[in-house]
Design a protein around this motif. Sequence first.
Motif, PDB file in Angstrom:
ATOM      1  N   ARG A  95       0.833  -1.195   0.000  1.00 40.26           N
ATOM      2  CA  ARG A  95       0.000   0.000   0.000  1.00 40.26           C
ATOM      3  C   ARG A  95       0.870   1.248   0.000  1.00 40.26           C
ATOM      4  N   ASN A  96       1.936   1.236   0.799  1.00 45.82           N
ATOM      5  CA  ASN A  96       2.848   2.378   0.834  1.00 45.82           C
ATOM      6  C   ASN A  96       3.531   2.588  -0.507  1.00 45.82           C
ATOM      7  N   ARG A  98       2.357   1.823  -3.433  1.00 46.24           N
ATOM      8  CA  ARG A  98       1.381   2.439  -4.337  1.00 46.24           C
ATOM      9  C   ARG A  98       1.232   3.927  -4.056  1.00 46.24           C
ATOM     10  N   GLU A  99       1.230   4.276  -2.770  1.00 43.29           N
ATOM     11  CA  GLU A  99       1.089   5.666  -2.388  1.00 43.29           C
ATOM     12  C   GLU A  99       2.290   6.473  -2.865  1.00 43.29           C
ATOM     13  N   ASN A 102       1.969   7.082  -6.518  1.00 46.35           N
ATOM     14  CA  ASN A 102       1.008   8.157  -6.769  1.00 46.35           C
ATOM     15  C   ASN A 102       1.626   9.523  -6.538  1.00 46.35           C
ATOM     16  N   VAL A 103       2.334   9.659  -5.428  1.00 44.63           N
ATOM     17  CA  VAL A 103       2.945  10.942  -5.085  1.00 44.63           C
ATOM     18  C   VAL A 103       4.011  11.293  -6.104  1.00 44.63           C
TER      19      VAL A 103
END
Length: 136
Positions: A95-96, A98-99, A102-103
Amino acid sequence: MEKRQRNRTAPTHHPFSNLLVCIDCGSGMNYKKDRKGYMCGRYAKYGVKCCKSHLIKEAVLIDIVKPDFMSGMSQMDKEVMKRDFHKKVSYYSKRNEREIENVEGRIEVLKRRKKNLVTMMADGELDRESCMESIK
Ligand SMILES: [Zn+2]
């Protein structure tokens, strides 16, 4: 009421809730978020004239209980726990990741935008004020 209902966060679980009892007055010990520990419920409600805080940090309780808990588990339980733990860790790390992607994507977009604006300014198509306005 409707608005508050929507904004309510999921209740966080504190392992010693409903287990601890005040040694002086016998009322339940409540978890206090700002103190990261449990406090006499009577004291929390009525103050120093009724009881003492008897504050105990949750981390301290966990440290006390952990060795007993671990030694009481069978090897199989430990394996299951380890597997669950690894599953959770990999879930959160994915999840991190993916984050972070995104950033990073957003950073790239902003970099391109900035470059375009600088070019427009250099070409005289945009004054400084409008440029500042567009990056707000
Ligand atoms: Zn008490």
